[in-house]
Design a protein around this motif. Structure first.
Motif, PDB file in Angstrom:
ATOM      1  N   VAL A 266       0.838  -1.201   0.000  1.00 31.56           N
ATOM      2  CA  VAL A 266       0.000   0.000   0.000  1.00 31.56           C
ATOM      3  C   VAL A 266       0.872   1.249   0.000  1.00 31.56           C
ATOM      4  N   PHE A 267       1.910   1.252   0.841  1.00 34.90           N
ATOM      5  CA  PHE A 267       2.803   2.414   0.921  1.00 34.90           C
ATOM      6  C   PHE A 267       3.456   2.697  -0.426  1.00 34.90           C
ATOM      7  N   ARG A 268       4.011   1.667  -1.061  1.00 36.43           N
ATOM      8  CA  ARG A 268       4.685   1.876  -2.339  1.00 36.43           C
ATOM      9  C   ARG A 268       3.711   2.297  -3.436  1.00 36.43           C
ATOM     10  N   ALA A 269       2.505   1.744  -3.405  1.00 39.71           N
ATOM     11  CA  ALA A 269       1.519   2.097  -4.426  1.00 39.71           C
ATOM     12  C   ALA A 269       1.138   3.568  -4.326  1.00 39.71           C
ATOM     13  N   PHE A 270       0.908   4.069  -3.102  1.00 41.04           N
ATOM     14  CA  PHE A 270       0.513   5.477  -2.942  1.00 41.04           C
ATOM     15  C   PHE A 270       1.675   6.427  -3.220  1.00 41.04           C
ATOM     16  N   LEU A 271       2.906   6.017  -2.905  1.00 43.23           N
ATOM     17  CA  LEU A 271       4.046   6.870  -3.268  1.00 43.23           C
ATOM     18  C   LEU A 271       4.218   6.910  -4.779  1.00 43.23           C
ATOM     19  N   ALA A 272       3.948   5.795  -5.451  1.00 49.28           N
ATOM     20  CA  ALA A 272       4.022   5.783  -6.911  1.00 49.28           C
ATOM     21  C   ALA A 272       2.889   6.606  -7.528  1.00 49.28           C
ATOM     22  N   LEU A 273       1.811   6.797  -6.782  1.00 52.66           N
ATOM     23  CA  LEU A 273       0.678   7.603  -7.252  1.00 52.66           C
ATOM     24  C   LEU A 273       0.933   9.097  -7.050  1.00 52.66           C
ATOM     25  N   PHE A 274       1.978   9.433  -6.292  1.00 51.53           N
ATOM     26  CA  PHE A 274       2.230  10.830  -5.934  1.00 51.53           C
ATOM     27  C   PHE A 274       2.393  11.721  -7.166  1.00 51.53           C
ATOM     28  N   ARG A 275       3.123  11.253  -8.163  1.00 52.70           N
ATOM     29  CA  ARG A 275       3.424  12.084  -9.322  1.00 52.70           C
ATOM     30  C   ARG A 275       2.151  12.570 -10.038  1.00 52.70           C
ATOM     31  N   PRO A 276       1.220  11.682 -10.439  1.00 54.18           N
ATOM     32  CA  PRO A 276       0.012  12.187 -11.109  1.00 54.18           C
ATOM     33  C   PRO A 276      -0.871  13.030 -10.192  1.00 54.18           C
ATOM     34  N   VAL A 277      -0.870  12.719  -8.888  1.00 55.53           N
ATOM     35  CA  VAL A 277      -1.679  13.494  -7.952  1.00 55.53           C
ATOM     36  C   VAL A 277      -1.110  14.903  -7.789  1.00 55.53           C
ATOM     37  N   VAL A 278       0.212  14.996  -7.609  1.00 52.69           N
ATOM     38  CA  VAL A 278       0.810  16.314  -7.394  1.00 52.69           C
ATOM     39  C   VAL A 278       0.714  17.170  -8.655  1.00 52.69           C
ATOM     40  N   GLN A 279       0.730  16.539  -9.828  1.00 50.41           N
ATOM     41  CA  GLN A 279       0.565  17.286 -11.063  1.00 50.41           C
ATOM     42  C   GLN A 279      -0.804  17.945 -11.123  1.00 50.41           C
ATOM     43  N   ARG A 280      -1.834  17.209 -10.703  1.00 48.82           N
ATOM     44  CA  ARG A 280      -3.185  17.765 -10.680  1.00 48.82           C
ATOM     45  C   ARG A 280      -3.322  18.852  -9.623  1.00 48.82           C
ATOM     46  N   LEU A 281      -2.602  18.673  -8.499  1.00 50.04           N
ATOM     47  CA  LEU A 281      -2.630  19.706  -7.460  1.00 50.04           C
ATOM     48  C   LEU A 281      -2.002  20.999  -7.982  1.00 50.04           C
ATOM     49  N   VAL A 282      -0.843  20.900  -8.656  1.00 48.60           N
ATOM     50  CA  VAL A 282      -0.175  22.082  -9.185  1.00 48.60           C
ATOM     51  C   VAL A 282      -1.064  22.785 -10.217  1.00 48.60           C
ATOM     52  N   ASP A 283      -1.736  22.005 -11.050  1.00 46.36           N
ATOM     53  CA  ASP A 283      -2.623  22.592 -12.057  1.00 46.36           C
ATOM     54  C   ASP A 283      -3.769  23.370 -11.416  1.00 46.36           C
ATOM     55  N   LYS A 284      -4.212  22.883 -10.264  1.00 44.02           N
ATOM     56  CA  LYS A 284      -5.388  23.482  -9.632  1.00 44.02           C
ATOM     57  C   LYS A 284      -5.050  24.519  -8.573  1.00 44.02           C
TER      58      LYS A 284
END
Length: 334
Positions: A266-284
């Motif tokens: 779970v930890f590794r999966a969510f850290l691997a998800l960080f990149r697309p999530v942070v990109q959407r955060l920066v856009d918004k």
């Protein structure tokens, strides 16, 4: 060390008899001799028998030449020291004898004088090195092939290697950390020590653990993200990742009180998800890396998410990451 005159051997060639001072050691059912032998002599008198070469009687692993070359470079370039003993079994070709009131070991210098039970990469690495060494050696005599194989098994199963997480934990003391390892250590330690950490109580700095995240798992998860933080300090990396993991924790807590981020998958999966999530955060939100903003992005991902996906994630963090990333895209709104 003294040398005897050259003597004739069975194939009508002439070979030297070499002598070295030894000590006799008795352990359990066996006894062996301890001594030191020049690295070039080891290279000329030792052999291995692999399963590939001899399916019936071979028991050694295949030689990894890259590993042997690393040992040679360590000896030559870093002036390294490897004090652990090479373990050998004297073969009939050695015609091993104890002389000089039991204090001197004598054998014939032949390429098949000794069978290596432990240390083939060291022997080969020493032979590739330009630097001549005196190498600690243990020699068993009179062993059957069964005895040799059993000793090989014992050496490779009874002696456990140092855990990877402990090596990472103490690299700072040895002053051998890479720049990335230093950053990862600082960020890990901050997650482990800070009260406001999303991973408080969920980390294991120096020991293997099934219920906590080790340094090895942490480094594997965070290292691919370091290029995103090229201009950031360790404290800034912690602040941003902690805000993200706090948001993940907040969403998980809505469904279960279990600390699911302590599960490596779970930890590794969510850290691997960080990149697309942070990109959407920066856009918004531009660069407002707050837990609340991260949660706004993550909220739709957790909407209708079966918690069993995280409670029993299986063994593949990449499969879980792909599943979560599809939800990020599917829940995207403008």
């Amino acid at each position: 060390m003294a040398k005897n005159p050259k003597v004739a051997i069975e194939d009508d060639t002439v070979s030297e008899r070499l002598r070295y001072s030894v000590s006799l050691v008795k352990q359990g059912r066996h006894q062996f001799y301890t001594l030191t032998i020049p690295s070039d002599i080891l290279a000329e008198t030792c052999v291995v028998t692999t399963r590939k070469e001899d399916p019936k009687k071979g028991f050694q692993r295949e030689l990894d030449k890259k590993r042997a070359m690393e040992i040679a470079r360590y000896i030559d370039d870093e002036l390294g020291t490897i004090p652990s003993s090479i373990v050998l079994s004297a073969q009939s070709a050695a015609d091993l004898q104890i002389v000089g009131r039991g204090k001197t070991l004598e054998f014939t210098k032949r390429k098949d004088a000794f069978l290596i039970l432990d240390g083939q990469h060291r022997v080969y690495g020493f032979s590739m090195a330009k630097t001549a060494l005196r190498v600690p050696v243990v020699i068993y005599n009179g062993l059957s092939r069964r005895d040799e194989t059993r000793l090989f098994i014992d050496i490779n199963t009874k002696q456990k290697p140092v855990p990877s997480q402990l090596l990472l934990d103490i690299k700072q003391l040895a002053d051998v950390e890479t720049e990335a390892e230093e950053i990862l250590r600082d960020v890990f330690d901050t997650f482990d020590e800070e009260r406001n950490s999303a991973m408080a109580g969920l980390l294991s700095p120096a020991e293997a653990s099934r219920t906590k995240i080790t340094r090895v798992t942490f480094n594997q998860a965070v290292k691919p993200l370091l290029p995103l933080f090229a201009s950031r300090s360790e404290s800034e990396i912690y602040d941003i990742l902690n805000a993200y993991l706090m948001a993940v924790t907040a969403e998980i807590t809505k469904k279960t009180p279990s600390p699911l981020l302590a599960k490596p998958v779970v930890f590794r999966a969510f850290l691997a998800l960080f990149r697309p999530v942070v990109q959407r955060l920066v856009d918004k939100y531009d660069q407002a890396y707050t837990s609340e903003n991260f949660q706004t992005i993550l909220g739709p991902v957790f909407s209708n998410l079966p918690i069993a996906k995280l409670e029993k994630p299986g063994s593949s963090w990449t499969t879980l990451r792909d599943y979560l990333e599809k939800r990020v895209v599917a829940k995207l709104t403008l």
